[in-house]
Motif scaffolding. Structure first.
Motif, PDB file in Angstrom:
ATOM      1  N   PHE A 114     -43.075  15.618  32.907  1.00  0.00           N
ATOM      2  CA  PHE A 114     -42.163  16.356  32.026  1.00  0.00           C
ATOM      3  C   PHE A 114     -41.822  17.682  32.693  1.00  0.00           C
ATOM      4  N   ASP A 115     -40.537  17.934  32.922  1.00  0.00           N
ATOM      5  CA  ASP A 115     -40.134  19.209  33.520  1.00  0.00           C
ATOM      6  C   ASP A 115     -39.396  20.063  32.487  1.00  0.00           C
ATOM      7  N   GLU A 116     -40.113  20.982  31.897  1.00  0.00           N
ATOM      8  CA  GLU A 116     -39.579  21.868  30.842  1.00  0.00           C
ATOM      9  C   GLU A 116     -38.791  21.099  29.781  1.00  0.00           C
ATOM     10  N   PRO A 117     -39.449  20.125  29.145  1.00  0.00           N
ATOM     11  CA  PRO A 117     -38.732  19.230  28.225  1.00  0.00           C
ATOM     12  C   PRO A 117     -38.195  19.917  26.979  1.00  0.00           C
TER      13      PRO A 117
ATOM     14  N   LYS B  30     -42.163  24.652  40.576  1.00  0.00           N
ATOM     15  CA  LYS B  30     -42.649  23.654  39.615  1.00  0.00           C
ATOM     16  C   LYS B  30     -41.753  22.415  39.579  1.00  0.00           C
ATOM     17  N   SER B  31     -40.443  22.620  39.539  1.00  0.00           N
ATOM     18  CA  SER B  31     -39.534  21.467  39.496  1.00  0.00           C
ATOM     19  C   SER B  31     -39.582  20.694  40.808  1.00  0.00           C
ATOM     20  N   THR B  32     -39.652  21.404  41.904  1.00  0.00           N
ATOM     21  CA  THR B  32     -39.727  20.739  43.203  1.00  0.00           C
ATOM     22  C   THR B  32     -40.997  19.891  43.284  1.00  0.00           C
TER      23      THR B  32
HETATM   24 MG    MG Z   1     -37.888  24.306  37.151  1.00  0.00          MG
END
Ligand code: MG
Ligand code: ADP
Length: 249
Positions: free
Chosen positions: A169-172, A49-51
């Motif tokens: 938004f990455d796990e904000p 997901k982050s990638t």
């Molecule tokens: Mg991540």
């Protein structure tokens, strides 16, 4: 072709692949985020997901495939890449505010440096944005003097200051104490209502159900499901999604 079929999505990824050494972290990822929609990305830790987020503004270069923002391919470098990054706001789990600058200075820095906005004007806009996220009264403080929830709202204001076309938004809310999660989700919900295009990686299922137009479920580098929140939460198609929901709900 119908008119709808010719509308350019804000984000388009087609058959995107990415490796870290031998590890295949994005496997033929194809997805679209239409203008004005909120797409929530769910999936277990390590699923990519982050990638995925980072590849969209080229913090991570991809091996192959297509990524387009508002109909234009991602530039590889230089001025065009800087412009693209200004169009794509990003908010991370860790707030990444400049510790030695006040909150309002954090917000006006990029518009002044990158967009060459006059400092007075940038400050005015910055104060309006801080008002919008509910922390105008914290403007002259330093990040360490704010709660985590306030810092994350400042980070959102800072991203908005560049007038992005889309927000990632990455796990904000993952780094926040539980009592501060809602204030950040409320700011995000308001943004969505105002029509911002958003791609949101989160474990907040309530937000996904209420705010998402679509849910994308990733597992092991693949987009396994791409459906409405209702369909995903009530009748997930794949065993991987069923397993995931069984653990998280
Ligand atoms: Mg991540
Ligand atoms: P998620 O955000 O879904 O938890 P990530 O995109 O962070 O997943 O990671 C996907 C996979 O890629 C994981 O196996 C992770 O360990 C690996 N990975 C992420 N970043 C790097 C990196 N810079 N170098 C090597 N491996 C990485």
């Amino acid at each position: 072709m119908t008119e709808a079929a010719t509308v350019v999505p804000m984000i388009r990824m087609h058959a995107v692949n990415k490796h870290f050494g031998p590890l295949h972290v994005l496997k033929d990822v194809t997805l679209e985020v239409p203008r004005g929609e909120v797409v929530v990305v769910l999936g277990p830790s390590g699923s990519g997901k982050s990638t995925l987020c980072r590849s969209i503004n080229r913090l991570e270069p991809i091996d192959n495939g297509v990524i387009e923002i508002d109909g234009r391919p991602l530039p590889a470098e230089g001025k065009d890449l800087a412009r693209l990054r200004a169009d794509v706001g990003m908010v991370f789990q860790s707030f990444n505010l400049f510790a030695h600058k006040t909150i309002v200075e954090n917000v006006l820095l990029a518009p002044v440096k990158v967009r060459r906005v006059a400092k007075d004007e940038a400050r005015r806009t910055g104060m309006e944005l801080l008002e919008r996220v509910g922390i105008a009264n914290q403007a002259e403080k330093y990040p360490a003097q704010l709660s985590g929830g306030q810092q994350q709202r400042a980070a959102i204001a800072r991203a908005l200051a560049m007038r992005p076309k889309v927000m990632l938004f990455d796990e904000p809310t993952s780094a926040l104490d539980p009592e501060m999660v809602q204030e950040v989700l409320d700011v995000m919900t308001n943004l969505a209502k105002e029509g911002m295009t958003m791609l949101v990686v989160t474990h907040e299922m309530g937000f996904a159900r209420r705010a998402a137009d679509r849910v994308i479920f990733m597992s092991d580098g693949e987009v396994v499901e791409d459906s409405t929140p209702d369909a995903f939460f009530t009748a997930p198609k794949s065993n991987r999604a069923k397993d995931f929901l069984g653990k998280i709900l």
